[in-house]
Design a protein around this motif. Sequence first.
Motif, PDB file in Angstrom:
ATOM      1  N   LEU A 177     -26.105 -11.649  -0.323  1.00 34.56           N
ATOM      2  CA  LEU A 177     -25.444 -11.261  -1.578  1.00 34.56           C
ATOM      3  C   LEU A 177     -26.345 -10.345  -2.403  1.00 34.56           C
ATOM      4  CD1 LEU A 177     -23.762 -14.634  -2.651  1.00 34.56           C
ATOM      5  CD2 LEU A 177     -22.650 -12.584  -1.737  1.00 34.56           C
ATOM      6  N   GLY A 178     -27.636 -10.633  -2.406  1.00 36.02           N
ATOM      7  CA  GLY A 178     -28.578  -9.759  -3.105  1.00 36.02           C
ATOM      8  C   GLY A 178     -28.625  -8.373  -2.495  1.00 36.02           C
ATOM      9  N   ILE A 179     -28.553  -8.299  -1.172  1.00 36.63           N
ATOM     10  CA  ILE A 179     -28.524  -7.004  -0.483  1.00 36.63           C
ATOM     11  C   ILE A 179     -27.270  -6.227  -0.858  1.00 36.63           C
ATOM     12  CG2 ILE A 179     -28.346  -5.895   1.778  1.00 36.63           C
ATOM     13  CD1 ILE A 179     -30.059  -8.221   2.875  1.00 36.63           C
ATOM     14  N   LEU A 180     -26.129  -6.926  -0.899  1.00 33.89           N
ATOM     15  CA  LEU A 180     -24.874  -6.280  -1.288  1.00 33.89           C
ATOM     16  C   LEU A 180     -24.969  -5.718  -2.706  1.00 33.89           C
ATOM     17  CD1 LEU A 180     -22.262  -8.814   0.158  1.00 33.89           C
ATOM     18  CD2 LEU A 180     -22.610  -6.455   0.910  1.00 33.89           C
ATOM     19  N   LEU A 181     -25.548  -6.506  -3.606  1.00 31.18           N
ATOM     20  CA  LEU A 181     -25.684  -6.050  -4.992  1.00 31.18           C
ATOM     21  C   LEU A 181     -26.619  -4.851  -5.081  1.00 31.18           C
ATOM     22  CD1 LEU A 181     -24.841  -6.709  -7.903  1.00 31.18           C
ATOM     23  CD2 LEU A 181     -26.894  -8.132  -8.082  1.00 31.18           C
TER      24      LEU A 181
ATOM     25  N   ASP B 239     -15.039  -3.376   6.675  1.00 30.27           N
ATOM     26  CA  ASP B 239     -14.735  -1.996   6.262  1.00 30.27           C
ATOM     27  C   ASP B 239     -15.879  -1.485   5.388  1.00 30.27           C
ATOM     28  OD1 ASP B 239     -13.698   0.409   5.491  1.00 30.27           O
ATOM     29  OD2 ASP B 239     -12.048  -0.424   4.290  1.00 30.27           O
ATOM     30  N   LEU B 240     -16.657  -0.554   5.920  1.00 29.91           N
ATOM     31  CA  LEU B 240     -17.791   0.000   5.177  1.00 29.91           C
ATOM     32  C   LEU B 240     -17.419   1.258   4.410  1.00 29.91           C
ATOM     33  CD1 LEU B 240     -20.696  -0.513   7.752  1.00 29.91           C
ATOM     34  CD2 LEU B 240     -20.000  -1.979   5.848  1.00 29.91           C
ATOM     35  N   GLY B 241     -16.144   1.572   4.368  1.00 32.71           N
ATOM     36  CA  GLY B 241     -15.699   2.716   3.585  1.00 32.71           C
ATOM     37  C   GLY B 241     -15.540   3.978   4.404  1.00 32.71           C
ATOM     38  N   GLU B 242     -15.375   5.070   3.688  1.00 28.05           N
ATOM     39  CA  GLU B 242     -15.135   6.379   4.301  1.00 28.05           C
ATOM     40  C   GLU B 242     -16.131   7.385   3.741  1.00 28.05           C
ATOM     41  OE1 GLU B 242     -11.715   9.379   3.316  1.00 28.05           O
ATOM     42  OE2 GLU B 242     -10.941   7.965   4.814  1.00 28.05           O
ATOM     43  N   SER B 243     -16.696   8.186   4.619  1.00 34.47           N
ATOM     44  CA  SER B 243     -17.642   9.202   4.173  1.00 34.47           C
ATOM     45  C   SER B 243     -16.956  10.194   3.246  1.00 34.47           C
ATOM     46  CB  SER B 243     -18.228   9.944   5.380  1.00 34.47           C
ATOM     47  OG  SER B 243     -18.960  11.080   4.969  1.00 34.47           O
ATOM     48  N   ILE B 244     -17.561  10.446   2.099  1.00 37.96           N
ATOM     49  CA  ILE B 244     -16.974  11.387   1.146  1.00 37.96           C
ATOM     50  C   ILE B 244     -17.042  12.812   1.683  1.00 37.96           C
ATOM     51  CG2 ILE B 244     -17.261  12.381  -1.169  1.00 37.96           C
ATOM     52  CD1 ILE B 244     -18.147   9.679  -2.135  1.00 37.96           C
ATOM     53  N   ARG B 245     -18.065  13.109   2.458  1.00 40.96           N
ATOM     54  CA  ARG B 245     -18.249  14.481   2.938  1.00 40.96           C
ATOM     55  C   ARG B 245     -17.388  14.780   4.166  1.00 40.96           C
ATOM     56  NH1 ARG B 245     -22.071  18.429   2.095  1.00 40.96           N
ATOM     57  NH2 ARG B 245     -22.343  19.922   3.785  1.00 40.96           N
TER      58      ARG B 245
ATOM     59  N   VAL C 185     -17.445  -5.765  -2.021  1.00 40.48           N
ATOM     60  CA  VAL C 185     -17.755  -6.988  -1.271  1.00 40.48           C
ATOM     61  C   VAL C 185     -16.577  -7.396  -0.400  1.00 40.48           C
ATOM     62  CG1 VAL C 185     -18.288  -9.447  -1.473  1.00 40.48           C
ATOM     63  CG2 VAL C 185     -19.435  -7.794  -2.962  1.00 40.48           C
ATOM     64  N   SER C 186     -15.355  -7.304  -0.930  1.00 42.75           N
ATOM     65  CA  SER C 186     -14.180  -7.677  -0.144  1.00 42.75           C
ATOM     66  C   SER C 186     -13.996  -6.742   1.052  1.00 42.75           C
ATOM     67  CB  SER C 186     -12.933  -7.666  -1.028  1.00 42.75           C
ATOM     68  OG  SER C 186     -12.679  -6.365  -1.548  1.00 42.75           O
ATOM     69  N   ASP C 187     -14.280  -5.452   0.870  1.00 48.21           N
ATOM     70  CA  ASP C 187     -14.181  -4.503   1.984  1.00 48.21           C
ATOM     71  C   ASP C 187     -15.216  -4.811   3.063  1.00 48.21           C
ATOM     72  OD1 ASP C 187     -12.085  -3.190   0.804  1.00 48.21           O
ATOM     73  OD2 ASP C 187     -13.309  -1.584  -0.058  1.00 48.21           O
ATOM     74  N   VAL C 188     -16.456  -5.094   2.634  1.00 47.74           N
ATOM     75  CA  VAL C 188     -17.516  -5.412   3.595  1.00 47.74           C
ATOM     76  C   VAL C 188     -17.185  -6.683   4.364  1.00 47.74           C
ATOM     77  CG1 VAL C 188     -19.940  -6.091   3.823  1.00 47.74           C
ATOM     78  CG2 VAL C 188     -19.317  -4.207   2.312  1.00 47.74           C
ATOM     79  N   ALA C 189     -16.633  -7.669   3.671  1.00 45.68           N
ATOM     80  CA  ALA C 189     -16.253  -8.927   4.319  1.00 45.68           C
ATOM     81  C   ALA C 189     -15.219  -8.702   5.415  1.00 45.68           C
ATOM     82  CB  ALA C 189     -15.724  -9.919   3.291  1.00 45.68           C
ATOM     83  N   ARG C 190     -14.386  -7.661   5.258  1.00 44.14           N
ATOM     84  CA  ARG C 190     -13.378  -7.332   6.278  1.00 44.14           C
ATOM     85  C   ARG C 190     -13.927  -6.393   7.344  1.00 44.14           C
ATOM     86  NH1 ARG C 190     -10.223  -6.129   1.717  1.00 44.14           N
ATOM     87  NH2 ARG C 190     -10.260  -3.938   2.344  1.00 44.14           N
TER      88      ARG C 190
END
Length: 310
Positions: A17-21, A80-86, A73-78
Motif C-alpha cells: 500500500l505504501g508503494i502504491l501511494l 490494469d496499469l493504465g494506458e500510455s499517454i504518449r 488502486v482499484s485499477d491496479v487490483a484488477r
Amino acid sequence: MVYYIIHRILIAIPVILGILLLTFFIKAAIPTDAVTALYEGQVTEGEAAEAIANIRAKYHLDKPWYQQFVIYVSDVARGDLGESIRTRQPVMDEIGYRYVNTLLLTFSALAIGVSVGVLSGVLAAYYKDTWIDVTATTFSLFGISIPAFFFGLVLILVFSVWLRWIPVIGSGWQGLILPAFCLGLIEAAPLSRIARSAMLDVLGRDYIRAARAKGMRESTVLFRHALPNALLAVVTIIGLQVGNLLGGAFIIEVIFGWHGIGELAVQAIQWRDFTITQAVILVGAGTYVLVNLIVDILYAWIDPRINLGT
C-alpha cells in the motif's frame, strides 16, 4: 509453517500500500505532465486547451487527488496499469517482454554473483591468510568500490572495442553476457565477504572440530557440515541483493542497450509519461517485496531454529 507464511504476507500488505501511494504521488513531482508536453508546440493554443482538457478527463486528472488514488488502486487490483499517454497503448503491453528481459538479466546476474561470491568466500575462509584469501579480499573490495556503470563501460572497452569478442549491443544470449557479468561480478563482492565471515565462524565451531577428530575427509567436513550452515547468512542477504540488482539493471540496460523496464523507465521520464513511470516503479518494487517474502520463507524452511510462530 502455514501461520508463518500468512504472517509474512500480512506484513507485506502495508508495504505494498505504501508503494502504491508513493507511485501515485510521483506524477506530482513532474514539473510538466505528459498531457501538456504532448501538445506543446504542435497545435494552436485553443486546440491544445481543448485536447488537454479531454485527455485530463480521460485519465481522471480533473478529479481530486483522493479520488484519483482510489481509481488508481482499484485499477491496479484488477491488473490494469493504465494506458500510455504518449503511445496510447496499454502499459501492460509496453512493459510485457521488457519485464521478462529485466528478470532474465537480474537473475542471471544473481546466479553469477552467488556462484562467484560464495566460492571465493569459502576459499578465502578455508585458506585464510594465504594469497588466495588476499586475492579474494582484494576482489571484494574492488567490487564494492567500483560503480556498476563504470565497470560496464570498462567491459565494453575491453571485450567489445579492443578484443572484439562480443558486440556492444546484441540480441538474445549474446547481448545478455556482458550486462549479466557486469552486475553479477559487482554483486559477488559483498556476498564473498559475507560468505568468508560466515565460513570462518562455522569452521571454528565445536562440531567441526569433532567431525575432523572423527577422521572425516576434509571435503566432507567442508561441504556437508560447514557450508550448509554458512549459507544461511548468504540466503538472508540475497533478498537485499535482488533490490540492488534491480536498481543496477536499470542503469546497465541503458548502457548495454538491453531492452528491459529500466530502459523503458528512462524513455518514459524523457517523455514525461507518468503512467509508464508509475507502472515501472510499481512492478520493480512489487518484485522486490515478493522476492524478500520468498527469501523469508526459504530461510525459515532451511533453518528450523527460527520461531515460526512470530
